[in-house]
Design a protein around this motif. Structure first.
Motif, PDB file in Angstrom:
ATOM      1  N   LYS A 162       0.864  -1.190   0.000  1.00 53.84           N
ATOM      2  CA  LYS A 162       0.000   0.000   0.000  1.00 53.84           C
ATOM      3  C   LYS A 162       0.897   1.234   0.000  1.00 53.84           C
ATOM      4  N   ASP A 163       1.749   1.324  -0.998  1.00 50.72           N
ATOM      5  CA  ASP A 163       2.780   2.352  -1.041  1.00 50.72           C
ATOM      6  C   ASP A 163       2.251   3.660  -1.598  1.00 50.72           C
ATOM      7  N   SER A 164       1.548   4.396  -0.743  1.00 51.43           N
ATOM      8  CA  SER A 164       1.095   5.734  -1.117  1.00 51.43           C
ATOM      9  C   SER A 164       1.093   6.609   0.125  1.00 51.43           C
ATOM     10  N   ALA A 165       1.267   7.894  -0.090  1.00 50.50           N
ATOM     11  CA  ALA A 165       1.331   8.841   1.031  1.00 50.50           C
ATOM     12  C   ALA A 165       0.048   8.857   1.846  1.00 50.50           C
ATOM     13  N   THR A 166      -1.069   8.462   1.245  1.00 47.40           N
ATOM     14  CA  THR A 166      -2.336   8.465   1.977  1.00 47.40           C
ATOM     15  C   THR A 166      -2.507   7.215   2.830  1.00 47.40           C
ATOM     16  N   ASP A 167      -1.634   6.235   2.676  1.00 47.89           N
ATOM     17  CA  ASP A 167      -1.724   4.998   3.453  1.00 47.89           C
ATOM     18  C   ASP A 167      -0.588   4.855   4.463  1.00 47.89           C
ATOM     19  N   VAL A 168      -0.064   5.964   4.947  1.00 48.92           N
ATOM     20  CA  VAL A 168       0.993   5.953   5.945  1.00 48.92           C
ATOM     21  C   VAL A 168       0.354   6.090   7.319  1.00 48.92           C
ATOM     22  N   LEU A 169       0.644   5.135   8.187  1.00 55.38           N
ATOM     23  CA  LEU A 169       0.124   5.142   9.550  1.00 55.38           C
ATOM     24  C   LEU A 169       1.118   5.868  10.453  1.00 55.38           C
ATOM     25  N   THR A 170       0.630   6.794  11.277  1.00 54.79           N
ATOM     26  CA  THR A 170       1.504   7.499  12.213  1.00 54.79           C
ATOM     27  C   THR A 170       1.032   7.284  13.639  1.00 54.79           C
ATOM     28  N   GLY A 171       1.954   7.386  14.552  1.00 56.42           N
ATOM     29  CA  GLY A 171       1.636   7.266  15.966  1.00 56.42           C
ATOM     30  C   GLY A 171       2.904   7.255  16.798  1.00 56.42           C
ATOM     31  N   ALA A 172       2.771   7.615  18.036  1.00 61.29           N
ATOM     32  CA  ALA A 172       3.933   7.720  18.918  1.00 61.29           C
ATOM     33  C   ALA A 172       4.492   6.363  19.327  1.00 61.29           C
ATOM     34  N   ASP A 173       3.669   5.352  19.443  1.00 63.98           N
ATOM     35  CA  ASP A 173       4.120   4.080  20.002  1.00 63.98           C
ATOM     36  C   ASP A 173       4.011   2.909  19.029  1.00 63.98           C
ATOM     37  N   LEU A 174       4.185   3.164  17.743  1.00 65.48           N
ATOM     38  CA  LEU A 174       4.064   2.091  16.763  1.00 65.48           C
ATOM     39  C   LEU A 174       5.275   1.157  16.758  1.00 65.48           C
ATOM     40  N   VAL A 175       6.457   1.692  17.064  1.00 74.85           N
ATOM     41  CA  VAL A 175       7.690   0.899  17.043  1.00 74.85           C
ATOM     42  C   VAL A 175       8.475   1.241  18.326  1.00 74.85           C
ATOM     43  N   PRO A 176       7.968   0.805  19.482  1.00 73.12           N
ATOM     44  CA  PRO A 176       8.563   1.242  20.745  1.00 73.12           C
ATOM     45  C   PRO A 176      10.020   0.808  20.936  1.00 73.12           C
ATOM     46  N   GLY A 177      10.381  -0.372  20.491  1.00 70.57           N
ATOM     47  CA  GLY A 177      11.752  -0.837  20.668  1.00 70.57           C
ATOM     48  C   GLY A 177      12.753   0.033  19.923  1.00 70.57           C
ATOM     49  N   LEU A 178      12.429   0.389  18.690  1.00 74.56           N
ATOM     50  CA  LEU A 178      13.313   1.241  17.907  1.00 74.56           C
ATOM     51  C   LEU A 178      13.346   2.654  18.485  1.00 74.56           C
ATOM     52  N   ALA A 179      12.208   3.141  18.938  1.00 77.45           N
ATOM     53  CA  ALA A 179      12.167   4.471  19.571  1.00 77.45           C
ATOM     54  C   ALA A 179      13.039   4.482  20.829  1.00 77.45           C
ATOM     55  N   ASP A 180      12.989   3.420  21.609  1.00 75.50           N
ATOM     56  CA  ASP A 180      13.835   3.336  22.811  1.00 75.50           C
ATOM     57  C   ASP A 180      15.313   3.337  22.434  1.00 75.50           C
ATOM     58  N   ALA A 181      15.669   2.595  21.382  1.00 76.47           N
ATOM     59  CA  ALA A 181      17.069   2.532  20.945  1.00 76.47           C
ATOM     60  C   ALA A 181      17.549   3.898  20.454  1.00 76.47           C
ATOM     61  N   LEU A 182      16.686   4.628  19.744  1.00 72.34           N
ATOM     62  CA  LEU A 182      17.061   5.971  19.294  1.00 72.34           C
ATOM     63  C   LEU A 182      17.185   6.929  20.469  1.00 72.34           C
ATOM     64  N   THR A 183      16.273   6.827  21.425  1.00 72.35           N
ATOM     65  CA  THR A 183      16.339   7.667  22.624  1.00 72.35           C
ATOM     66  C   THR A 183      17.648   7.454  23.376  1.00 72.35           C
ATOM     67  N   ALA A 184      18.112   6.212  23.408  1.00 73.64           N
ATOM     68  CA  ALA A 184      19.367   5.884  24.101  1.00 73.64           C
ATOM     69  C   ALA A 184      20.573   6.574  23.481  1.00 73.64           C
ATOM     70  N   THR A 185      20.466   7.013  22.212  1.00 74.60           N
ATOM     71  CA  THR A 185      21.601   7.717  21.597  1.00 74.60           C
ATOM     72  C   THR A 185      21.801   9.082  22.220  1.00 74.60           C
ATOM     73  N   PHE A 186      20.832   9.549  23.001  1.00 76.50           N
ATOM     74  CA  PHE A 186      20.955  10.842  23.682  1.00 76.50           C
ATOM     75  C   PHE A 186      21.322  10.698  25.153  1.00 76.50           C
ATOM     76  N   ALA A 187      21.559   9.475  25.602  1.00 79.87           N
ATOM     77  CA  ALA A 187      21.898   9.255  27.014  1.00 79.87           C
ATOM     78  C   ALA A 187      23.199   9.984  27.340  1.00 79.87           C
ATOM     79  N   GLU A 188      23.191  10.624  28.440  1.00 78.67           N
ATOM     80  CA  GLU A 188      24.381  11.388  28.874  1.00 78.67           C
ATOM     81  C   GLU A 188      25.393  10.501  29.537  1.00 78.67           C
TER      82      GLU A 188
END
Length: 188
Positions: A162-188
């Motif tokens: 379903k490769d079209s701009a109108t079929d893109v799903l967005t949300g804050a918690d769709l890929v929590p593991g990857l979001a956590d890994a990216l957040t860790a790149t900012f760890a002090e």
């Protein structure tokens, strides 16, 4: 990449959602079967004032008629090394203070929830990947995940079928593991 104010990204969305959709649109324009792509997110107004030459090269207007207050500009980084596990690569990243967030676009195979129950429990990483790749219900998906230093996150998912701009799903918690890994790149 284009300026978010002139792209097909909805202006009603918040700056992080606009940045994720802009990255998704950019990567989509490159086609499928792409390597993972890493982006730094910088404050557009700060970029204009501190790096005007770079801002002009990126097509950002010098005036205030841009994407609005709090806008984020994605800047693609060097290619993610092929053959290096993503979690190992992300563990090596440290961002300078000017980077307010980061994003990653990566393609993966996924199974619908109905098929996940059938996954054999004894498979390791390589064998599991092979099993998923051969499953008749597998779907190719591009995940674009962005995080800010303060912890906010946003994701965009695009299915290859379903490769079209109108079929893109967005949300804050769709890929929590990857979001956590990216957040860790900012760890002090």
């Amino acid at each position: 990449m284009s300026n978010t104010a002139t792209s097909g990204t909805p202006m009603a969305a918040g700056p992080l959602t606009r940045a994720v959709l802009e990255i998704d649109e950019y990567v989509s324009g490159l086609g499928w079967d792409q390597p993972a792509r890493l982006f730094a997110l910088v404050d557009t107004d700060q970029l204009r004032s501190q790096e005007p030459t770079l801002a002009r090269r990126l097509g950002l207007a010098d005036d205030t008629e841009g994407p609005g207050a709090g806008a984020l500009t994605p800047i693609e980084q060097d290619e993610v090394p092929a053959g290096t596990p993503l979690d190992e690569f992300l563990a090596t990243i440290a961002w300078p203070d000017a980077v307010v967030g980061c994003a990653l676009a990566v393609e993966r195979l996924m199974l619908p929830p109905s098929a996940e129950a059938a996954v054999p429990k004894d498979l390791d990483g390589a064998r599991l990947a092979k099993w998923v790749a051969e499953h008749p219900d597998r779907q190719e998906v591009r995940m674009t995940v962005a995080v800010l230093r303060g912890g906010r996150r946003e994701s965009a998912l695009r299915l290859r079928e379903k490769d079209s701009a109108t079929d893109v799903l967005t949300g804050a918690d769709l890929v929590p593991g990857l979001a956590d890994a990216l957040t860790a790149t900012f760890a002090e």
